[in-house]
Design a protein around this motif. Structure first.
Motif, PDB file in Angstrom:
ATOM      1  N   PHE A   1       0.819  -1.203   0.000  1.00  0.00           N
ATOM      2  CA  PHE A   1       0.000   0.000   0.000  1.00  0.00           C
ATOM      3  C   PHE A   1       0.862   1.266   0.000  1.00  0.00           C
ATOM      4  O   PHE A   1       0.345   2.369  -0.173  1.00  0.00           O
ATOM      5  N   TYR A   2       2.164   1.111   0.213  1.00  0.00           N
ATOM      6  CA  TYR A   2       3.042   2.258   0.388  1.00  0.00           C
ATOM      7  C   TYR A   2       4.244   2.153  -0.543  1.00  0.00           C
ATOM      8  O   TYR A   2       4.726   1.053  -0.830  1.00  0.00           O
ATOM      9  N   PRO A   3       4.769   3.303  -1.008  1.00  0.00           N
ATOM     10  CA  PRO A   3       6.021   3.257  -1.780  1.00  0.00           C
ATOM     11  C   PRO A   3       7.164   2.819  -0.862  1.00  0.00           C
ATOM     12  O   PRO A   3       7.012   2.783   0.366  1.00  0.00           O
ATOM     13  N   PHE A   4       8.313   2.479  -1.460  1.00  0.00           N
ATOM     14  CA  PHE A   4       9.467   2.112  -0.649  1.00  0.00           C
ATOM     15  C   PHE A   4       9.772   3.262   0.316  1.00  0.00           C
ATOM     16  O   PHE A   4      10.072   4.383  -0.110  1.00  0.00           O
ATOM     17  N   SER A   5       9.692   2.981   1.606  1.00  0.00           N
ATOM     18  CA  SER A   5       9.761   4.033   2.617  1.00  0.00           C
ATOM     19  C   SER A   5       9.823   3.378   3.984  1.00  0.00           C
ATOM     20  O   SER A   5       9.759   2.150   4.116  1.00  0.00           O
TER      21      SER A   5
END
Length: 429
Positions: free
Chosen positions: A176-180
């Motif tokens: 659900f999230y970009p690489f972070s």
């Protein structure tokens, strides 16, 4: 023609670009984990009765989608089988609760709604009481991470073997999230060294979970089923289909690939003008009419009542529902079982063409791929208008009624955990 943003990036002096970037960063929200992750102050509860606590962010009406319904059903069914006290713990993102929804879910599995305690975590971290014989069910990655220290406190308070966390996995949350940092924290919920029993919504999702190198102490898998609310509309039998393409349209949800659907529809109107008499309808989230070429538009019905949605499924000849995820998602399965010739996409560990005769699982979502698949489905319908209703399901449990089969084993495992701990404490084990 370059946008204002592109002109700034290309031609403005570095000092101006720096000022613009500083201005943008000043209004950026904090990383999601800063609000989602939190601690609990834990206190010892004197009660001896077993309790099952379900922890999820919200139960407001606007958030009551299929995953919440499935989670509540599992929570209530396990609690009834264990004769356990029941508690729902909510974060304070939204303190409104649809109690009618909870009551309806409880009565469906023969649980008295009055037995369900509902507590909120407050901003001041009001202490949460924890019993010796208490088990916690986490709804998603951040509720799982928030609960692990609670289980540690339970272990310190009561001793014995640390209790397992019950973790409901209904999507591969890290994606659900970009690489972070948020992505890595969501992934960390699958890689904890503590005891976790995973409950996986679909074999496709479980296979993907394993392909990513994760493994829990115990893993239970259950397959998607047709909603009890939709079942009566399917049981009434076939009705004539219309030249209508039904799109699961959620422009604000990236994983549903709305831009790809729009591009595919525009390519379809351009490459296959012979289907100009077909109507294109979107359902899911309300949006403005989307031009698709030739003076035509995809019109949105937004979020429908179950009755209106079921009647639309019964009439539509073709469906389009994309999902950039290993989970099969519910709409393409619902469409196919309601006689809709359904276009969806493949993903690693997922190919729904084996689930139902009516599902065409695309290897890519290029505009021409979607356009040609739509044309093929249109031709199939115009050649044989009742072909969709004749399609066969290859999901033996999709139309099954009653509780998920794995719940018997899970309830027995939980009861055994409680009994084993008592045996250790009395020295008889």
């Amino acid at each position: 023609m370059l946008s204002f943003r592109e002109r700034i990036k290309r031609y403005a002096p570095s000092s101006i670009r720096g000022a613009v970037n500083d201005f943008r960063r000043a209004f950026e929200p904090p990383p999601f984990e800063e609000t989602a992750l939190h601690g609990y102050a834990v206190r010892r509860a004197p009660e001896e009765a077993m309790r099952l606590s379900f922890v999820l962010p919200v139960l407001a009406r606007k958030n009551l989608y299929g995953g919440v319904t499935t989670g509540l059903d599992i929570f209530l069914t396990i609690g009834r089988r264990l004769s356990a006290d029941l508690r729902i713990l909510l974060d304070d993102f939204d303190r409104s609760v649809d109690r009618d929804f909870i009551a309806k879910a409880a009565r469906k599995v023969d649980v008295d709604p009055a037995r369900i305690e509902i507590n909120f975590r407050t901003a001041s971290i009001e202490p949460v009481d924890v019993r010796r014989d208490e088990f916690f069910l986490a709804f998603n990655w951040w509720t799982a991470l928030n609960l692990l220290p609670v289980l540690g406190c339970q272990h310190e308070l009561f001793g014995g073997k640390r209790r397992p966390l019950l973790y409901l996995v209904q999507e591969y949350d890290p994606q659900f999230y970009p690489f972070s940092s948020t992505h890595l924290l969501a992934r960390a919920s699958y890689e904890t060294k503590e005891r976790v029993w995973g409950l996986f919504n679909s074999s496709q999702l479980h296979n993907y979970f394993r392909a990513q190198g994760h493994k829990f102490e115990r893993e239970h898998v259950f397959e998607p089923r047709l909603s009890d609310a939709l079942r009566p509309f399917l049981e009434t039998g076939p009705v004539p289909k219309e030249k209508r393409i039904l799109v699961y349209g959620r422009p604000s949800i990236p994983r549903n690939c709305f831009p790809a659907v729009v591009s595919g529809l525009r390519e379809w109107t351009k490459r296959h003008p012979q289907y100009a008499d077909w109507v294109v309808t979107s359902a899911g989230l309300k949006h403005k009419p989307v031009p698709i070429g030739g003076g035509r538009a995809m019109n949105s019905l937004g979020m429908l009542s179950l009755e209106d949605y079921a009647n639309l499924l019964r009439r539509a000849a073709i469906g389009v529902s994309l999902q950039a995820s290993p989970h099969p998602s519910y709409p393409p399965l619902e469409m196919a079982h309601f006689g809709v010739s359904t276009l969806t996409n493949r993903y690693l560990c997922k190919d729904l063409s084996s689930a139902h005769d009516n599902i065409m699982s695309l290897s890519d979502i290029a505009p021409q791929t979607i356009a040609d698949a739509l044309a093929e489905a249109c031709l199939r319908f115009e050649t044989s208008p009742d072909a969709g209703w004749r399609g066969k399901s290859h999901m033996p449990d999709y139309l099954a009624e009653g509780p998920y089969p794995f719940l018997d084993l899970l309830a027995a495992d939980i009861a055994a955990e409680a009994s084993a701990k008592r045996l250790v404490e009395t020295g008889t084990g």
